[in-house]
Design a protein around this motif. Structure first.
Motif, PDB file in Angstrom:
ATOM      1  N   GLY A   1       0.780  -0.910  -0.031  1.00  0.00           N
ATOM      2  CA  GLY A   1       0.082   0.058   0.000  1.00  0.00           C
ATOM      3  C   GLY A   1       0.916   1.198  -0.271  1.00  0.00           C
TER       4      GLY A   1
ATOM      5  N   PHE B   1      -2.828  -0.862  -3.139  1.00  0.00           N
ATOM      6  CA  PHE B   1      -3.714  -0.241  -2.415  1.00  0.00           C
ATOM      7  C   PHE B   1      -3.368   1.224  -1.779  1.00  0.00           C
TER       8      PHE B   1
ATOM      9  N   SER C   1      -5.115   3.646   1.224  1.00  0.00           N
ATOM     10  CA  SER C   1      -6.248   3.765   2.149  1.00  0.00           C
ATOM     11  C   SER C   1      -6.784   4.994   2.399  1.00  0.00           C
ATOM     12  N   ASP C   2      -6.158   6.309   1.892  1.00  0.00           N
ATOM     13  CA  ASP C   2      -6.596   7.418   1.844  1.00  0.00           C
ATOM     14  C   ASP C   2      -6.252   8.299   0.582  1.00  0.00           C
TER      15      ASP C   2
ATOM     16  N   GLU D   1     -17.197   3.512   2.676  1.00  0.00           N
ATOM     17  CA  GLU D   1     -17.080   3.743   4.156  1.00  0.00           C
ATOM     18  C   GLU D   1     -18.454   3.660   5.044  1.00  0.00           C
TER      19      GLU D   1
ATOM     20  N   TRP E   1     -10.858  -6.877   1.941  1.00  0.00           N
ATOM     21  CA  TRP E   1     -10.168  -5.936   2.387  1.00  0.00           C
ATOM     22  C   TRP E   1      -9.339  -5.673   3.748  1.00  0.00           C
TER      23      TRP E   1
ATOM     24  N   GLY F   1     -10.363   8.280  -1.505  1.00  0.00           N
ATOM     25  CA  GLY F   1     -10.565   7.421  -0.675  1.00  0.00           C
ATOM     26  C   GLY F   1     -10.071   6.212  -0.544  1.00  0.00           C
ATOM     27  N   MET F   2     -10.429   5.109  -0.371  1.00  0.00           N
ATOM     28  CA  MET F   2      -9.843   3.745  -0.161  1.00  0.00           C
ATOM     29  C   MET F   2      -9.938   3.058  -1.465  1.00  0.00           C
TER      30      MET F   2
ATOM     31  N   ALA G   1     -12.895  -1.593   5.216  1.00  0.00           N
ATOM     32  CA  ALA G   1     -11.705  -1.292   5.742  1.00  0.00           C
ATOM     33  C   ALA G   1     -11.761  -0.900   7.089  1.00  0.00           C
TER      34      ALA G   1
ATOM     35  N   ARG H   1     -10.491   0.688  10.617  1.00  0.00           N
ATOM     36  CA  ARG H   1      -9.710   1.758  10.799  1.00  0.00           C
ATOM     37  C   ARG H   1      -8.223   1.379  11.128  1.00  0.00           C
TER      38      ARG H   1
ATOM     39  N   ARG I   1      -6.008   0.647   8.030  1.00  0.00           N
ATOM     40  CA  ARG I   1      -5.624   1.728   7.288  1.00  0.00           C
ATOM     41  C   ARG I   1      -4.122   2.358   7.980  1.00  0.00           C
TER      42      ARG I   1
END
Length: 375
Positions: A57, A92, A94-95, A112, A161, A273-274, A369, A371, A374
């Protein structure tokens, strides 16, 4: 802009450990060693249902102010992704920044969501005075982590995920100056941990106007119920009328909360976002064949199944990798693909419906996902 910019060099520093994940630092620097741009590549194993695969990621992306708007971040991302493709089949974010990562093959791949639970509902369901302590609730210690890891992996063993947490996992927020870090409640029954709740870390001095639970996992419904009562008691003491739990609606915690009465709020970001991207399609699909067989309930060799699987692996079926990653993770169903103009040949339709049912079926949980997964 070319990836070979005069005077700016790309480097990688591998095998660093940050909060129990292996991290690789990818950097651009000038010939004089001045930092230009940097990002982190984190390694983990991520579930696509019952099968977890090696993944990486991207996080911590930044460019120094004096070097911005010169194409350096695009070069850094391209070179980092080229290296990732040599090690793993899927990447990936995550944000993700809105409108940025799509240019590099990423697409939003998980919604989300969170539960909102009124304290009054918990009080009515419990039939107890919330001023009374819940038996078996205590604070956590490092000795509780192995049990927490085991419970998490068991509870979400089929959930896309989520990370497959290894024995040394610890993503709890550490205590620092002005930050008390994660507060973890442990429910102990018969001398062993039966559930836990991780409350969102906050800074000292923050107003106590809300309470959020980043994770709540229990071995059974009775344990989940007791943890929710304990959290409602904390809210009662702070004069809060509701609290938020970041768990999916189809989890054990979600089902117990729904029985008590709650709302589930879900959001599908149009961008950012993810996000996820396929780096090596054929290799990823091969790795996921046991999961696809599980979804389709096909255990033995079957000629029609093998033809469809080969078509999926080659790209004859769902040739768009962005669509495929959404299907594999359960963000899309076959019907969703139809809506977006990706029709499925009739001979493959029944099998694709089994492969890609979206979340909430017996074969595939809702992608979620957590928290603490992430970064």
């Amino acid at each position: 802009m070319s990836d070979h910019v005069p005077g700016v060099a790309y480097t990688e520093l591998a095998d660093q450990e940050v909060r129990s994940l292996r991290v690789r630092y990818c950097r651009l620097r000038t010939a004089g060693g001045e930092p230009v741009a940097e990002l982190e590549v984190l390694s983990f194993r991520l579930r696509f249902g019952a099968v977890a695969v090696a993944a990486e990621g991207i996080g911590g992306v930044e460019t120094q102010p004096e070097f911005r708007r010169q194409g350096h971040m695009s070069r850094l991302l391209r070179q980092a992704l080229a290296g990732m493709a040599q090690r793993v089949d899927v990447a990936f974010v995550s944000d993700g920044i809105e409108g940025v990562y799509e240019r590099f093959g990423f697409v939003g791949a998980v919604a989300e969501g969170h539960l909102v639970i009124p304290v009054r509902n918990v009080e009515q369901a419990a039939g107890d005075d919330l001023g009374t302590a819940v038996p078996g609730i205590r604070g956590s210690s490092p000795a509780d982590l192995p049990a927490m890891i085991r419970m998490y992996n068991t509870a979400h063993a089929h959930r896309p995920w989520t990370h497959a947490r290894h024995a040394g996992w610890n993503r709890l927020i550490p205590q620092a100056t002005w930050k008390p870090g994660s507060q973890t409640l442990i429910l102990q029954t018969d001398g062993a941990a039966a559930g836990y709740a991780v409350l969102q870390g906050r800074a000292f001095g923050d107003p106590l106007g809300s309470l959020t639970v980043d994770e709540l996992v229990a071995e059974n419904a009775a344990a989940a119920r007791l943890l929710l009562i304990a959290i409602a008691r904390l809210c009662w003491k702070r004069r809060l009328s509701e609290f938020t739990v970041r768990e999916p609606a189809d989890s054990l915690t979600g089902r117990v909360a729904r029985h008590m009465g709650c709302t589930y709020q879900q959001r599908y970001p149009p961008s950012g976002g993810m996000m996820a991207a396929i780096l090596n399609r054929s290799s990823l699909v091969r790795s996921l064949e046991p999961e696809l067989r599980r979804r389709a309930a096909v255990q033995q060799s079957d000629k029609d199944y093998d033809k469809a699987f080969d078509a999926l692996r080659r790209g004859d079926l769902f040739p768009d990798d962005k669509a495929l990653i959404r299907l594999l993770l359960g963000y899309w169903s076959t019907g969703d693909a139809d809506v977006h103009g990706m029709s499925v040949p009739e001979r493959y339709r029944d099998l694709c419906n089994a492969w890609f049912p979206r979340g909430g079926t017996q074969s595939l949980s809702t992608p979620y996902a957590h928290r603490l997964d992430r970064y």
